[in-house]
Design a protein around this motif. Structure first.
Motif, PDB file in Angstrom:
ATOM      1  N   ASN A   1       4.625 -19.556 -11.234  1.00 57.72           N
ATOM      2  CA  ASN A   1       3.954 -19.363  -9.940  1.00 57.72           C
ATOM      3  C   ASN A   1       4.910 -19.580  -8.776  1.00 57.72           C
ATOM      4  OD1 ASN A   1       1.351 -18.730 -10.887  1.00 57.72           O
ATOM      5  ND2 ASN A   1       0.875 -20.886 -11.207  1.00 57.72           N
TER       6      ASN A   1
ATOM      7  N   GLU B   1       7.181 -16.684  -8.396  1.00 57.68           N
ATOM      8  CA  GLU B   1       6.457 -15.574  -7.777  1.00 57.68           C
ATOM      9  C   GLU B   1       6.373 -15.758  -6.260  1.00 57.68           C
ATOM     10  OE1 GLU B   1       4.111 -12.073  -7.445  1.00 57.68           O
ATOM     11  OE2 GLU B   1       5.419 -12.850  -9.022  1.00 57.68           O
TER      12      GLU B   1
ATOM     13  N   ASN C   1       8.390 -12.758  -4.347  1.00 57.64           N
ATOM     14  CA  ASN C   1       7.515 -11.727  -3.808  1.00 57.64           C
ATOM     15  C   ASN C   1       7.539 -11.762  -2.285  1.00 57.64           C
ATOM     16  OD1 ASN C   1       5.469  -9.940  -3.140  1.00 57.64           O
ATOM     17  ND2 ASN C   1       4.093 -10.643  -4.762  1.00 57.64           N
TER      18      ASN C   1
ATOM     19  N   LEU D   1      -1.642 -19.701  -8.670  1.00 57.46           N
ATOM     20  CA  LEU D   1      -0.668 -19.239  -7.682  1.00 57.46           C
ATOM     21  C   LEU D   1      -0.994 -19.800  -6.301  1.00 57.46           C
ATOM     22  CD1 LEU D   1       1.744 -17.506  -6.928  1.00 57.46           C
ATOM     23  CD2 LEU D   1       0.203 -15.541  -6.701  1.00 57.46           C
TER      24      LEU D   1
END
Length: 293
Positions: free
Chosen positions: A59, A62, A66, A266
């Motif tokens: 997580n 990410e 991202n 997340l």
């Protein structure tokens, strides 16, 4: 039974009694949720499933890889910039209203009133102000011969500054009151001595007022930084993060990740990143200001 104990032991029991209840509340409603948030950040929990699978640092990877997640921090920058101007104007009005001005209590109240209004109500209020077709701001600009059809909430380049201006209007009076309280604690003898030595108003402000406001400046800068990083209600009510995600703040992105996409793992990791980010920024702020003492 308490009367049979010594005064020292009675004092100890009373102190423990007053401490233990707030401590239990703090552990229950602050530290335990924080620990649970950290734990959930290492899982893929969707908020409904009875099982939670450990996925390690996925997580957090990410969040940083991202750009649609970590990149929204740049939207928060506009609120920080507006917050700096907010503090400048708050000091300006505090200095003026600290003088012997007729009706100063009325103006103090007038500037402080926006702070006591509900945040959602303020957002709806400014929704009418910034409306492109029937908004009062465009109506006023049109009658002044300026552009009266500006899309204040539809322009991707200005929308965050538009939303930040609402916070300026709402919180400037609060900061002004804090600065005003600090100004009233400065002995007037210092200003009188400076005037005798030939110091004008600007020099008195730079060499007497500002140094005495240093700790209050640090406090308000702390509030400005945390407020800018945790903006949530204004974009939620007015734009839902639009247009095309241009006004989505990091806090709003956390809420969308959790409740729209059901990715609580997340969202928890994003919350932890926000917490660490706030601590780092405030630590740097403290280090810089301490270096200038």
């Amino acid at each position: 039974m308490l009367n049979m104990l010594s005064f020292k032991r009675q004092k100890f029991i009373i102190i423990i009694g007053f401490i233990i209840i707030p401590l239990i509340l703090l552990l229950t409603f602050s530290y335990y949720p924080a620990m649970e948030l950290i734990r959930l950040g290492f899982t893929d929990w969707d908020g409904m499933s009875p099982t939670q699978h450990y996925i390690g640092w996925a997580n957090y990877k990410e969040v940083f890889k991202n750009p649609e997640i970590f990149g929204v921090f740049r939207h928060n920058l506009a609120y920080f910039v507006v917050g700096i101007f907010q503090n400048i104007f708050a000091i300006y009005f505090a200095v003026i209203l600290n003088a012997k001005l007729k009706g100063r209590n009325f103006f103090r109240l007038l500037l402080f009133l926006p702070y006591i209004l509900n945040g959602v109500a303020v957002a709806y209020l400014f929704g009418y102000v910034f409306d492109t077709t029937n908004g009062s701001l465009n109506f006023l600009l049109g009658h002044l011969g300026l552009s009266g059809d500006t899309s204040w909430l539809g322009n991707e380049k200005m929308i965050n500054y538009t939303l930040g201006s609402i916070g300026f209007w709402r919180f400037m009076g609060f900061n002004m009151v804090i600065y005003l309280a600090a100004l009233q604690s400065i002995p007037q003898d210092i200003y009188e001595a400076a005037a005798i030595d030939g110091a004008n108003g600007w020099k008195s402000f730079m060499y007497i007022t500002l140094p005495n406001l240093r700790q209050i400046l640090e406090l308000n800068l702390f509030l400005t930084v945390t407020g800018a990083l945790e903006v949530y209600d204004l974009p939620l009510v007015l734009t839902q993060g639009g247009p095309a995600g241009a006004s989505e703040t990091f806090a709003l992105s956390i809420v969308h990740t959790a409740f729209q996409f059901n990715n609580y793992g997340l969202a928890s990791a994003m919350s932890c990143v926000l917490l660490v980010f706030v601590i780092v920024v405030l630590g740097l702020q403290r280090l810089i200001l301490r270096g200038r003492d």
